[in-house]
Scaffold this motif. Structure first.
Motif, PDB file in Angstrom:
ATOM      1  N   THR A   1      16.835   0.342  -8.458  1.00  0.00           N
ATOM      2  CA  THR A   1      15.557   0.044  -7.801  1.00  0.00           C
ATOM      3  C   THR A   1      14.587  -0.576  -8.788  1.00  0.00           C
ATOM      4  O   THR A   1      14.455  -0.110  -9.921  1.00  0.00           O
ATOM      5  CB  THR A   1      14.940   1.337  -7.230  1.00  0.00           C
ATOM      6  N   ASN A   2      13.903  -1.627  -8.359  1.00  0.00           N
ATOM      7  CA  ASN A   2      12.856  -2.227  -9.178  1.00  0.00           C
ATOM      8  C   ASN A   2      11.521  -1.551  -8.899  1.00  0.00           C
ATOM      9  O   ASN A   2      11.326  -0.930  -7.856  1.00  0.00           O
ATOM     10  CB  ASN A   2      12.747  -3.727  -8.891  1.00  0.00           C
ATOM     11  N   GLY A   3      10.597  -1.695  -9.825  1.00  0.00           N
ATOM     12  CA  GLY A   3       9.285  -1.089  -9.668  1.00  0.00           C
ATOM     13  C   GLY A   3       8.434  -1.820  -8.645  1.00  0.00           C
ATOM     14  O   GLY A   3       8.842  -2.818  -8.050  1.00  0.00           O
ATOM     15  N   ALA A   4       7.233  -1.311  -8.432  1.00  0.00           N
ATOM     16  CA  ALA A   4       6.308  -1.898  -7.464  1.00  0.00           C
ATOM     17  C   ALA A   4       4.959  -2.132  -8.128  1.00  0.00           C
ATOM     18  O   ALA A   4       4.582  -1.436  -9.073  1.00  0.00           O
ATOM     19  CB  ALA A   4       6.139  -0.974  -6.262  1.00  0.00           C
ATOM     20  N   VAL A   5       4.236  -3.121  -7.611  1.00  0.00           N
ATOM     21  CA  VAL A   5       2.872  -3.404  -8.056  1.00  0.00           C
ATOM     22  C   VAL A   5       1.918  -2.846  -7.010  1.00  0.00           C
ATOM     23  O   VAL A   5       2.051  -3.135  -5.820  1.00  0.00           O
ATOM     24  CB  VAL A   5       2.644  -4.918  -8.222  1.00  0.00           C
ATOM     25  N   SER A   6       0.964  -2.037  -7.454  1.00  0.00           N
ATOM     26  CA  SER A   6       0.038  -1.365  -6.545  1.00  0.00           C
ATOM     27  C   SER A   6      -1.396  -1.747  -6.903  1.00  0.00           C
ATOM     28  O   SER A   6      -1.814  -1.592  -8.057  1.00  0.00           O
ATOM     29  CB  SER A   6       0.218   0.153  -6.656  1.00  0.00           C
ATOM     30  N   VAL A   7      -2.146  -2.236  -5.906  1.00  0.00           N
ATOM     31  CA  VAL A   7      -3.521  -2.689  -6.138  1.00  0.00           C
ATOM     32  C   VAL A   7      -4.423  -2.142  -5.039  1.00  0.00           C
ATOM     33  O   VAL A   7      -4.050  -2.123  -3.864  1.00  0.00           O
ATOM     34  CB  VAL A   7      -3.605  -4.233  -6.161  1.00  0.00           C
ATOM     35  N   LEU A   8      -5.611  -1.703  -5.425  1.00  0.00           N
ATOM     36  CA  LEU A   8      -6.645  -1.293  -4.474  1.00  0.00           C
ATOM     37  C   LEU A   8      -7.820  -2.245  -4.633  1.00  0.00           C
ATOM     38  O   LEU A   8      -8.374  -2.383  -5.725  1.00  0.00           O
ATOM     39  CB  LEU A   8      -7.086   0.143  -4.732  1.00  0.00           C
TER      40      LEU A   8
ATOM     41  N   PHE B   1      -0.203   5.984   0.315  1.00  0.00           N
ATOM     42  CA  PHE B   1      -0.428   4.810  -0.534  1.00  0.00           C
ATOM     43  C   PHE B   1      -0.132   5.128  -1.991  1.00  0.00           C
ATOM     44  O   PHE B   1       0.609   4.408  -2.673  1.00  0.00           O
ATOM     45  CB  PHE B   1      -1.870   4.332  -0.359  1.00  0.00           C
ATOM     46  N   HIS B   2      -0.683   6.226  -2.486  1.00  0.00           N
ATOM     47  CA  HIS B   2      -0.438   6.607  -3.877  1.00  0.00           C
ATOM     48  C   HIS B   2       1.037   6.921  -4.115  1.00  0.00           C
ATOM     49  O   HIS B   2       1.606   6.568  -5.157  1.00  0.00           O
ATOM     50  CB  HIS B   2      -1.298   7.814  -4.243  1.00  0.00           C
ATOM     51  N   ASP B   3       1.651   7.591  -3.144  1.00  0.00           N
ATOM     52  CA  ASP B   3       3.049   7.989  -3.325  1.00  0.00           C
ATOM     53  C   ASP B   3       3.998   6.794  -3.322  1.00  0.00           C
ATOM     54  O   ASP B   3       5.052   6.840  -3.966  1.00  0.00           O
ATOM     55  CB  ASP B   3       3.457   8.984  -2.242  1.00  0.00           C
ATOM     56  N   GLU B   4       3.649   5.738  -2.597  1.00  0.00           N
ATOM     57  CA  GLU B   4       4.494   4.530  -2.629  1.00  0.00           C
ATOM     58  C   GLU B   4       4.692   4.073  -4.073  1.00  0.00           C
ATOM     59  O   GLU B   4       5.806   3.739  -4.492  1.00  0.00           O
ATOM     60  CB  GLU B   4       3.839   3.407  -1.823  1.00  0.00           C
ATOM     61  N   LYS B   5       3.610   4.043  -4.824  1.00  0.00           N
ATOM     62  CA  LYS B   5       3.690   3.637  -6.231  1.00  0.00           C
ATOM     63  C   LYS B   5       4.449   4.677  -7.049  1.00  0.00           C
ATOM     64  O   LYS B   5       5.307   4.331  -7.883  1.00  0.00           O
ATOM     65  CB  LYS B   5       2.279   3.440  -6.790  1.00  0.00           C
TER      66      LYS B   5
ATOM     67  N   LYS C   1       3.534  -3.987   1.576  1.00  0.00           N
ATOM     68  CA  LYS C   1       2.935  -3.009   2.476  1.00  0.00           C
ATOM     69  C   LYS C   1       1.441  -2.915   2.201  1.00  0.00           C
ATOM     70  O   LYS C   1       1.009  -2.930   1.043  1.00  0.00           O
ATOM     71  CB  LYS C   1       3.599  -1.642   2.323  1.00  0.00           C
ATOM     72  N   PHE C   2       0.660  -2.793   3.283  1.00  0.00           N
ATOM     73  CA  PHE C   2      -0.798  -2.811   3.180  1.00  0.00           C
ATOM     74  C   PHE C   2      -1.383  -1.539   3.795  1.00  0.00           C
ATOM     75  O   PHE C   2      -0.905  -1.057   4.829  1.00  0.00           O
ATOM     76  CB  PHE C   2      -1.357  -4.043   3.892  1.00  0.00           C
ATOM     77  N   TYR C   3      -2.433  -1.023   3.155  1.00  0.00           N
ATOM     78  CA  TYR C   3      -3.121   0.183   3.610  1.00  0.00           C
ATOM     79  C   TYR C   3      -4.612  -0.117   3.731  1.00  0.00           C
ATOM     80  O   TYR C   3      -5.181  -0.850   2.908  1.00  0.00           O
ATOM     81  CB  TYR C   3      -2.922   1.324   2.614  1.00  0.00           C
ATOM     82  N   LEU C   4      -5.247   0.483   4.729  1.00  0.00           N
ATOM     83  CA  LEU C   4      -6.673   0.279   4.969  1.00  0.00           C
ATOM     84  C   LEU C   4      -7.431   1.590   4.794  1.00  0.00           C
ATOM     85  O   LEU C   4      -6.998   2.638   5.291  1.00  0.00           O
ATOM     86  CB  LEU C   4      -6.910  -0.249   6.385  1.00  0.00           C
ATOM     87  N   PHE C   5      -8.587   1.499   4.121  1.00  0.00           N
ATOM     88  CA  PHE C   5      -9.411   2.678   3.866  1.00  0.00           C
ATOM     89  C   PHE C   5     -10.867   2.345   4.208  1.00  0.00           C
ATOM     90  O   PHE C   5     -11.636   1.892   3.352  1.00  0.00           O
ATOM     91  CB  PHE C   5      -9.298   3.107   2.402  1.00  0.00           C
ATOM     92  N   PRO C   6     -11.277   2.551   5.454  1.00  0.00           N
ATOM     93  CA  PRO C   6     -12.672   2.276   5.826  1.00  0.00           C
ATOM     94  C   PRO C   6     -13.612   3.334   5.260  1.00  0.00           C
ATOM     95  O   PRO C   6     -13.242   4.508   5.140  1.00  0.00           O
ATOM     96  CB  PRO C   6     -12.640   2.319   7.353  1.00  0.00           C
ATOM     97  N   PHE C   7     -14.816   2.910   4.924  1.00  0.00           N
ATOM     98  CA  PHE C   7     -15.795   3.846   4.380  1.00  0.00           C
ATOM     99  C   PHE C   7     -17.189   3.443   4.836  1.00  0.00           C
ATOM    100  O   PHE C   7     -17.396   2.379   5.431  1.00  0.00           O
ATOM    101  CB  PHE C   7     -15.712   3.913   2.850  1.00  0.00           C
TER     102      PHE C   7
END
Length: 593
Positions: free
Chosen positions: A299-306, A221-225, A551-557
């Motif tokens: 390449t254009n940039g990406a928006v990353s949100v958690l 997830f971090h590396d995508e950004k 693209k979506f990532y899931l982080f259960p806690f």
């Protein structure tokens, strides 16, 4: 045989020890393999024995770069020695007069923010000599200080010098290490000097490792950004990346920009978990290997949100804050890395922040959170909060104003008002993209007002790239969304919402993909003192938006005594396998649309 086993054991240790462990392991080997006498005036490659460089000495049929490479990015994590060799060997026909390596000052050593050495490095293939003439000119500019001691244990340089000497036998070296506090203005001056002083055939390399100390889902997830930022030369986003030296990347990319070399001819990303087939590792390091040639970035940039769910700072959590304990410490992880690397970390602030501990209200449950909360959020990089919820007015209109003032002092941005207007949403600009964060509270909302929100979303979608809608809705503790939630969610998507993030039920509810848009009906609690078992499980949703894909990532806690902590690999996999069973194409806790 014993020597081969020793090498294998050391490389395995690298995969577990991370960057700093590399240096101390190398010291152990050097003590066994070199005379006790020290050599004043020299530094040493990380390993002096050629046996350790199997990627170099056993290389067969390595391709040669078809176009001149002006610079690149490479790992200094010796665990991926073969990949480091694959980065260097295709460049062997270039034979630059000077190679510049720019890397992090891992130990924050020395007196200046930018340092170089004028000692040669002893490698298995002879001494790699410094370019004293250029080094003296850089030092004379006052930008860089010559200090030798910090280089005695700085592996961002020593891990690479043998590869440089093997590939370019006659080249000279200018190594530069940067402290974290080096200013952008000084980096710009350094780049200007390098562009003036370096010959046209010079090679400038950033020695940088990427995501650290997390599982592979977090790393990906971090590396995508990070990868999108580098490929698009998005300098504004660099400082936010979860990498070990944003400054080294910044200086290298600025130099390449000056040389007109912004196009990648080689771009390979991997991490230690996949490289070693240790997929359950909780301490992953990731890597990028890239060559840059003449041409513009395409390449254009990406928006990353958690995104997280409800934050309730009363009860046990409130006591922790009073006692100067950080409820986010466990989920933030080593060096706070989980909460780094995004353009925005967002959560629902389930109540006002007030100087007085209690607000008088006719409501059966009302909240008033400690004025220490904003600084706590800021320290953990939780920079955006939704205020559109049923506890917003627990301290009245004055409480809303006080909350906003306290958040503003800590540079926390907020959105979500009871009335339609600019405060309902905010716009986050990232490179050439724009993300809208919009908050809606459905409690007490009349149908006419819902229609006005739909009109607002249509208007926002026409003006901005992406619209993320936070909705406070549903029935507390119900693990399934109501029909009213589903109907409203579909209407919001039809109006133009790109993703919907729900909260209020305090438990996790399923996701739905509707018309290629993702609806998270409820992420559950983020921090809370609630004791119902289901309220202790929460979900963080990460998303990456760019022109090509969402693209979506899931982080259960799980919350324990008020502190959330990410689940370990096996439980994470079990959760994601169940939660994503309706999604046709998935990877480990992630999917794209």
């Amino acid at each position: 045989m014993k020597r081969s086993l020793l090498i294998v054991a050391i490389l395995l240790y690298f995969s577990l020890a991370g960057c700093v462990g590399v240096y101390y392991t190398a010291l152990l080997v050097l003590k066994r393999s070199q005379p006790s006498q020290t050599w004043p005036g020299y530094h040493y490659a990380l390993f002096k024995q050629p046996d350790f460089y199997t990627g170099l000495i056993n290389a067969d049929n390595q391709p040669v770069a078809e176009e001149k490479v002006f610079g690149g990015i490479v790992s200094h994590h010796f665990f991926v020695e073969k990949e480091i060799a694959r980065f260097f060997l295709p460049l062997r026909k270039q034979q630059p007069k000077v190679v510049v390596i720019i890397g992090p000052n891992h130990f924050n050593a020395g007196h200046n923010a930018m340092l170089t050495t004028q000692y040669p490095y002893i490698t298995p293939w002879g001494n790699l000599e410094p370019d004293l003439e250029l080094s003296n000119k850089l030092a004379a500019s006052g930008l860089i200080t010559v200090e030798e001691r910090p280089f005695e244990k700085e592996h961002s340089i020593s891990a690479l010098v043998s590869f440089v000497k093997y590939t370019f036998p006659d080249t000279k070296l200018i190594p530069i290490i940067l402290k974290k506090n080096v200013s952008q203005a000084r980096l710009d001056e350094l780049v200007t000097q390098l562009d003036i002083l370096l010959p046209k055939d010079s090679l400038v390399i950033a020695s940088v490792d990427f995501s650290h100390h997390s599982n592979r889902v977090v790393a990906d997830f971090h590396d995508e950004k990070s990868l999108a930022t580098i490929q698009s030369f998005d300098f504004e986003s660099l400082a936010r990346l979860e990498i070990d030296s944003p400054s080294s990347i910044y200086a290298t990319l600025r130099f390449l920009e000056k040389r007109g070399a912004q196009k990648t001819s080689y771009f390979k990303h991997l991490n230690s978990a996949t490289f070693a087939n240790n997929l359950s590792s909780e301490d992953v390091t990731s890597y990028l290997f890239a060559h840059f040639i003449k041409g513009k970035s395409t390449t254009n940039g990406a928006v990353s949100v958690l995104h997280f769910g409800d934050m309730i700072f009363n009860g046990v959590v409130g006591e922790m804050i009073k006692n100067k304990q950080d409820p986010f410490q466990k989920i933030a992880g080593v060096e706070g890395n989980f909460l780094r690397g995004m353009d925005a970390v967002v959560a629902n602030l389930e109540g006002p922040i007030a100087v007085r501990e209690q607000c008088f209200s006719s409501r059966p449950v009302n909240f008033a959170f400690s004025p220490l909360v904003p600084s706590l959020l800021a320290r953990n990089r939780i920079g955006f909060v939704n205020m559109a919820n049923n506890h917003r007015l627990d301290c009245g209109e004055n409480g809303v104003i006080e909350t906003q003032e306290l958040l503003t002092k800590s540079h926390i941005q907020f959105f979500g008002n009871e009335e339609l207007g600019a405060e309902n949403y905010l716009v986050k600009k990232v490179a050439d993209k724009s993300l809208v964060l919009l908050g809606i509270n459905t409690f007490g909302m009349l149908p006419e007002k819902a229609q006005l929100f739909l009109g607002l979303i249509k208007n926002l979608k026409q003006r901005y790239d992406y619209v993320a809608v936070n909705v406070h809705w549903g029935v507390e503790y119900n693990t399934q969304p109501s029909q009213e939630q589903k109907d409203l969610a579909h209407a919001l998507v039809d109006a133009g919402a790109d993703v919907i993030i729900g909260h209020h039920p305090h438990v996790i509810q399923p996701l739905e993909i509707y018309k290629e848009k993702v609806i998270f009906y409820s992420l559950g609690n983020f921090v809370s003192s609630q004791n119902i078992p289901a309220t202790k499980n929460g979900l963080a949703a990460g998303f990456i938006f760019n022109d090509a894909v969402k693209k979506f990532y899931l982080f259960p806690f799980e919350n324990s005594n008020g502190s959330p902590k990410l689940l370990l690999y096996q439980k994470t996999k079990q959760f994601c396998d169940h939660f994503l069973k309706s999604v046709t194409t998935t990877e480990m806790c992630s999917f794209g649309l």
